[in-house]
Write a protein that holds these residues in place. Structure first.
Motif, PDB file in Angstrom:
ATOM      1  N   UNK A  14       0.851  -1.194   0.000  1.00 39.23           N
ATOM      2  CA  UNK A  14       0.000   0.000   0.000  1.00 39.23           C
ATOM      3  C   UNK A  14       0.881   1.235   0.000  1.00 39.23           C
ATOM      4  N   UNK A  15       0.371   2.284  -0.573  1.00 34.17           N
ATOM      5  CA  UNK A  15       1.007   3.583  -0.452  1.00 34.17           C
ATOM      6  C   UNK A  15      -0.072   4.629  -0.617  1.00 34.17           C
ATOM      7  N   UNK A  16       0.242   5.838  -0.316  1.00 32.80           N
ATOM      8  CA  UNK A  16      -0.748   6.893  -0.419  1.00 32.80           C
ATOM      9  C   UNK A  16      -0.074   8.249  -0.342  1.00 32.80           C
ATOM     10  N   UNK A  17      -0.884   9.241  -0.466  1.00 34.90           N
ATOM     11  CA  UNK A  17      -0.363  10.600  -0.424  1.00 34.90           C
ATOM     12  C   UNK A  17      -1.348  11.441   0.368  1.00 34.90           C
ATOM     13  N   UNK A  18      -0.817  12.305   1.201  1.00 33.37           N
ATOM     14  CA  UNK A  18      -1.645  13.238   1.955  1.00 33.37           C
ATOM     15  C   UNK A  18      -1.582  14.567   1.217  1.00 33.37           C
ATOM     16  N   UNK A  19      -2.709  15.070   0.728  1.00 37.49           N
ATOM     17  CA  UNK A  19      -2.695  16.349   0.010  1.00 37.49           C
ATOM     18  C   UNK A  19      -2.217  17.476   0.920  1.00 37.49           C
ATOM     19  N   UNK A  20      -1.396  18.362   0.390  1.00 38.66           N
ATOM     20  CA  UNK A  20      -0.851  19.467   1.178  1.00 38.66           C
ATOM     21  C   UNK A  20      -1.966  20.319   1.762  1.00 38.66           C
ATOM     22  N   UNK A  21      -3.084  20.436   1.050  1.00 40.27           N
ATOM     23  CA  UNK A  21      -4.204  21.206   1.570  1.00 40.27           C
ATOM     24  C   UNK A  21      -4.719  20.607   2.876  1.00 40.27           C
ATOM     25  N   UNK A  22      -4.725  19.283   2.993  1.00 38.09           N
ATOM     26  CA  UNK A  22      -5.177  18.614   4.214  1.00 38.09           C
ATOM     27  C   UNK A  22      -4.202  18.876   5.363  1.00 38.09           C
ATOM     28  N   UNK A  23      -2.910  18.896   5.068  1.00 36.89           N
ATOM     29  CA  UNK A  23      -1.909  19.171   6.105  1.00 36.89           C
ATOM     30  C   UNK A  23      -2.060  20.603   6.601  1.00 36.89           C
ATOM     31  N   UNK A  24      -2.213  21.536   5.678  1.00 39.81           N
ATOM     32  CA  UNK A  24      -2.391  22.948   6.056  1.00 39.81           C
ATOM     33  C   UNK A  24      -3.642  23.113   6.913  1.00 39.81           C
ATOM     34  N   UNK A  25      -4.739  22.485   6.491  1.00 45.14           N
ATOM     35  CA  UNK A  25      -5.992  22.586   7.253  1.00 45.14           C
ATOM     36  C   UNK A  25      -5.831  22.009   8.649  1.00 45.14           C
ATOM     37  N   UNK A  26      -5.110  20.906   8.783  1.00 44.14           N
ATOM     38  CA  UNK A  26      -4.890  20.288  10.089  1.00 44.14           C
ATOM     39  C   UNK A  26      -4.061  21.186  10.998  1.00 44.14           C
ATOM     40  N   UNK A  27      -3.005  21.779  10.455  1.00 47.76           N
ATOM     41  CA  UNK A  27      -2.156  22.682  11.239  1.00 47.76           C
ATOM     42  C   UNK A  27      -2.946  23.905  11.672  1.00 47.76           C
ATOM     43  N   UNK A  28      -3.716  24.474  10.744  1.00 44.64           N
ATOM     44  CA  UNK A  28      -4.529  25.646  11.078  1.00 44.64           C
ATOM     45  C   UNK A  28      -5.571  25.313  12.136  1.00 44.64           C
ATOM     46  N   UNK A  73      -5.298  22.987  14.468  1.00 44.87           N
ATOM     47  CA  UNK A  73      -4.563  22.852  15.733  1.00 44.87           C
ATOM     48  C   UNK A  73      -4.237  24.211  16.320  1.00 44.87           C
ATOM     49  N   UNK A  74      -3.793  25.152  15.479  1.00 41.84           N
ATOM     50  CA  UNK A  74      -3.462  26.487  15.962  1.00 41.84           C
ATOM     51  C   UNK A  74      -4.692  27.198  16.501  1.00 41.84           C
ATOM     52  N   UNK A  75      -5.817  27.056  15.811  1.00 44.14           N
ATOM     53  CA  UNK A  75      -7.073  27.675  16.275  1.00 44.14           C
ATOM     54  C   UNK A  75      -7.498  27.060  17.593  1.00 44.14           C
ATOM     55  N   UNK A 131      -5.601  25.674  19.865  1.00 47.99           N
ATOM     56  CA  UNK A 131      -4.689  26.131  20.924  1.00 47.99           C
ATOM     57  C   UNK A 131      -5.027  27.554  21.380  1.00 47.99           C
ATOM     58  N   UNK A 132      -5.374  28.429  20.426  1.00 50.71           N
ATOM     59  CA  UNK A 132      -5.729  29.803  20.789  1.00 50.71           C
ATOM     60  C   UNK A 132      -7.040  29.854  21.575  1.00 50.71           C
ATOM     61  N   UNK A 133      -8.011  29.072  21.143  1.00 51.09           N
ATOM     62  CA  UNK A 133      -9.317  29.083  21.786  1.00 51.09           C
ATOM     63  C   UNK A 133      -9.278  28.358  23.126  1.00 51.09           C
ATOM     64  N   UNK A 134      -8.625  27.219  23.167  1.00 55.47           N
ATOM     65  CA  UNK A 134      -8.614  26.399  24.381  1.00 55.47           C
ATOM     66  C   UNK A 134      -7.478  26.685  25.320  1.00 55.47           C
ATOM     67  N   UNK A 135      -6.456  27.348  24.856  1.00 51.86           N
ATOM     68  CA  UNK A 135      -5.273  27.469  25.680  1.00 51.86           C
ATOM     69  C   UNK A 135      -4.938  28.800  26.024  1.00 51.86           C
TER      70      UNK A 135
END
Length: 152
Positions: A128-142, A144-146, A148-152
């Motif tokens: 098996x192999x796969x690829x994570x679209x960069x848009x999904x990585x950016x959305x995940x990071x954003x 997480x940052x949101x 952290x700001x709201x909850x932390x």
């Protein structure tokens, strides 16, 4: 392709990039970057197709040799294996929007060839192999940052 033993091949991938009608330029910066990857020994281009899908869904497939001005792509055009069959083209074009143009790139990951060969010699195989679209990585990071700001 013929001078490389099958045992020495690296993983082979494909990708499709789509552009709205009239907005594609495969001989500009895209071609320059692809040639740089080839020249650096990172990938070996196996096949390239340009697909056009009209508003009725009719597909036209063009090989690089069908395109009059190749720009930087002329350096890799002679080495192509033309691997994709008509059925492959139909399957790949299914992801395209009507009225769009797409470039299909089939390439060997030369950087991974020694690892892939060693794995095969050891009796392993890629299952098996796969690829994570960069848009999904950016959305995940954003997200997480949101969070952290709201909850932390």
């Amino acid at each position: 392709m013929t001078e490389t033993s099958l045992d020495e091949l690296g993983p082979v991938d494909f990708l499709i990039v789509e552009f709205p009608e009239g907005e594609s330029n495969f001989t500009g910066e895209i071609a320059d970057e692809l040639v740089r990857l080839v020249d650096a020994g990172t990938i070996r281009v196996i096949d390239i197709l340009i697909l056009a899908k009209d508003d009725e869904g009719v597909i036209e497939a063009m090989e690089l040799s069908d395109i009059p001005e190749l720009g930087a792509l002329h350096t890799i055009e002679a080495e192509l294996a033309e691997l994709l069959a008509e059925e492959d083209v139909v399957n790949l074009a299914a992801a395209m929007e009507p009225g769009s143009i797409a470039g299909v790139l089939v390439y060997e990951n030369l950087w991974a060839a020694p690892f892939a060969s060693a794995t095969r010699r050891a009796g392993g195989q890629l299952i098996a192999n796969g690829r994570i679209p960069i848009q999904a990585i950016i959305a995940s990071i954003e997200a997480d940052e949101t969070s952290e700001r709201v909850g932390g």
